[in-house]
Design a protein around this motif. Sequence first.
Motif, short mmCIF file in Angstrom:
data_model
loop_
_atom_site.label_atom_id
_atom_site.label_comp_id
_atom_site.label_asym_id
_atom_site.label_seq_id
_atom_site.Cartn_x
_atom_site.Cartn_y
_atom_site.Cartn_z
N HIS A 68 0.85 -1.19 0.00
CA HIS A 68 0.00 0.00 0.00
C HIS A 68 0.89 1.24 0.00
CE1 HIS A 68 -2.97 2.99 1.34
NE2 HIS A 68 -3.89 2.13 0.94
N PRO A 69 0.52 2.29 -0.73
CA PRO A 69 1.36 3.49 -0.79
C PRO A 69 1.57 4.18 0.55
CG PRO A 69 -0.24 3.49 -2.59
CD PRO A 69 -0.62 2.36 -1.68
N SER A 70 0.67 3.96 1.51
CA SER A 70 0.79 4.61 2.82
C SER A 70 1.49 3.74 3.85
CB SER A 70 -0.59 5.01 3.34
OG SER A 70 -1.16 6.02 2.55
N PHE A 71 2.06 2.61 3.41
CA PHE A 71 2.72 1.73 4.38
C PHE A 71 3.78 2.47 5.19
CE2 PHE A 71 6.46 -0.80 5.43
CZ PHE A 71 5.90 -1.81 6.21
N GLY A 72 4.57 3.30 4.52
CA GLY A 72 5.63 4.01 5.20
C GLY A 72 5.09 4.92 6.29
N LYS A 73 3.98 5.56 6.04
CA LYS A 73 3.38 6.43 7.06
C LYS A 73 2.98 5.63 8.29
CE LYS A 73 1.52 9.87 3.83
NZ LYS A 73 0.31 10.57 3.38
N TYR A 74 2.41 4.46 8.06
CA TYR A 74 2.03 3.62 9.20
C TYR A 74 3.28 3.14 9.95
CZ TYR A 74 -2.79 3.46 7.53
OH TYR A 74 -4.08 3.80 7.16
N LEU A 75 4.35 2.87 9.21
CA LEU A 75 5.61 2.47 9.85
C LEU A 75 6.15 3.60 10.72
CD1 LEU A 75 8.02 0.53 10.21
CD2 LEU A 75 8.99 1.53 8.12
N PHE A 76 6.16 4.82 10.17
CA PHE A 76 6.66 5.96 10.93
C PHE A 76 5.78 6.23 12.15
CE2 PHE A 76 8.01 7.60 6.49
CZ PHE A 76 9.06 6.69 6.47
N ALA A 77 4.46 6.09 11.99
CA ALA A 77 3.55 6.29 13.11
C ALA A 77 3.76 5.22 14.19
CB ALA A 77 2.10 6.28 12.63
N ALA A 78 4.02 3.98 13.76
CA ALA A 78 4.29 2.91 14.73
C ALA A 78 5.56 3.21 15.52
CB ALA A 78 4.42 1.58 14.01
N CYS A 79 6.57 3.77 14.85
CA CYS A 79 7.80 4.14 15.55
C CYS A 79 7.51 5.25 16.56
CB CYS A 79 8.87 4.58 14.55
SG CYS A 79 9.60 3.23 13.61
N ASP A 80 6.59 6.16 16.23
CA ASP A 80 6.16 7.17 17.20
C ASP A 80 5.66 6.53 18.49
OD1 ASP A 80 6.74 9.58 16.05
OD2 ASP A 80 4.73 9.97 15.29
N LEU A 81 4.83 5.51 18.33
CA LEU A 81 4.27 4.82 19.50
C LEU A 81 5.35 4.09 20.28
CD1 LEU A 81 1.03 3.33 17.88
CD2 LEU A 81 1.32 5.52 19.05
N VAL A 82 6.27 3.47 19.57
CA VAL A 82 7.41 2.81 20.24
C VAL A 82 8.22 3.84 21.01
CG1 VAL A 82 9.56 1.57 19.86
CG2 VAL A 82 7.52 0.93 18.58
N ASN A 83 8.41 5.01 20.42
CA ASN A 83 9.18 6.05 21.10
C ASN A 83 8.48 6.51 22.39
OD1 ASN A 83 10.97 5.93 18.98
ND2 ASN A 83 10.08 7.66 17.90
N GLY A 84 7.15 6.64 22.33
CA GLY A 84 6.41 6.99 23.53
C GLY A 84 6.56 5.94 24.62
N ALA A 85 6.51 4.67 24.22
CA ALA A 85 6.68 3.58 25.18
C ALA A 85 8.09 3.57 25.76
CB ALA A 85 6.37 2.24 24.52
N LEU A 86 9.10 3.88 24.94
CA LEU A 86 10.47 3.93 25.43
C LEU A 86 10.66 5.08 26.42
CD1 LEU A 86 12.47 3.16 22.16
CD2 LEU A 86 12.46 1.79 24.24
#
Length: 478
Positions: free
Chosen positions: A118-136
Amino acid sequence: MVKANWPKHVPPFWSTLVASAVLRVGLILYSEWHDAHSGVKYTDVDYHVFSDAARFLLQPNRTQLDNAAGGPIARRLALHIGRRVTPNLLRWPSPYTRETYRYTPLLALLLLPNELLHPSFGKYLFAACDLVNGALIYQILLASLLPLQGNKSSAALSGNKAQTAVQVQDTQSTRERDAMATLLAGTHLLNPLVFSISTRGSSESILCTFILLTLYFALKRRWDTAAILLGVSTHWKIYPVIYGISCVAAIASQTRRANKRYRLLRGLFCKESIRFAVVSASTFFIYGALCYAIWGYPFLHEAFLYHLHRLDHRHNFSPYFYLTYLTYPGQGGEDLLDIPLWRLFLRSPLTSFIPQLTLSLGFGILFGQHRVDLPFAWFAQTYAFVLFNRVCTSQYFLWYTLFLPLIVPRIRSPWLCAVVWFGTQALWLAEAYRLEFLGENVHFSLWLRGLTYLAGHAWVLAKVIDDYTMDTTYTTCR
């Protein structure tokens, strides 16, 4: 009573994480609709650059450009992903066929699902890293930075009463720490700058994940893991190399030396410090050597060398932008052969590294001597690096605001700093609007406001340093 009960009004961290995820998914879905119906796109132009680079990796022969990787291994093996380009010849494609792709090729490889799924896969990946950063951030606060309140008030009690009092205080302290960690992590997860940058398609959140992982393991004294992650971070983008000096300072100050006066200086060259430097540098060079072996000089130039001599004459927060605008090649400036050597030195992009690296490395040694102060050291280093960088846009602010949730509890007057920080930016942006959207020739006045921005943000850094409570009770244990 209100003070004692305030943690009850703070939602649990998992609910903040879920709300942050829903917000990001909603913005990504909105971005697809917005881009399809509006001439002013929500998606950052860099995201299209990433996607095009990934497309070149998968479909190299759908372009008229020479898309063969130029590395030694690629030339010898003449490999290509998935198909033959000419009979009896396989070619390995290059993401650097896409102009302005100036990142590690690993980013293009990560975004291959943009073409496959999907063309927006990268955006979801970057958003997931945002969540990981919050958890860290949440975990770092709980594990290393928010102290468990002592139970001195129960010391005078005895027997079961003392034990009960200690348990009650520990439970209350744990609740307060958890609530405080949730609030601070939430300031990152729900920060408009953070979620707008990731959902627009900027890859900064991936680098932030590497940096926070490095910090997490450094605070745990797992220096080998931290060194490897620092090498990966520096490969991804070169500026995290400045964190190495503060890590070495933290390691050095933990060494047991008879002469405490010169402990730091000698510790910089102790076995543990050298081991950290070697592991980190080896990781960086191994990744670089592998990428160079496949993609050759284009990788080396676009990912690293380009940023050493980069000239960007477009308006930005940097105090150097106006000089660059006036002397940019092709802007009607003087012939380089007729310019004195001292003026060439002042114009050189490398000259800006002198104040930039002096402050960044100096702050690393000064504030990195206690391991628990590493978040503040990294904040001060990054802030100085961004402030005096040759090019500075709003996206760069994310590099140091990442550490704010980790240091705010130990800053005495953050609100005044916030007012000056936002105010000087607003002053600059008002003038930049006249240049960008109205087309008015306000380059000089914009530069003057840029100097006001520089002075204001420099004052903020000095104020934060002055207000920060250094850890004077920190003791090392081996």
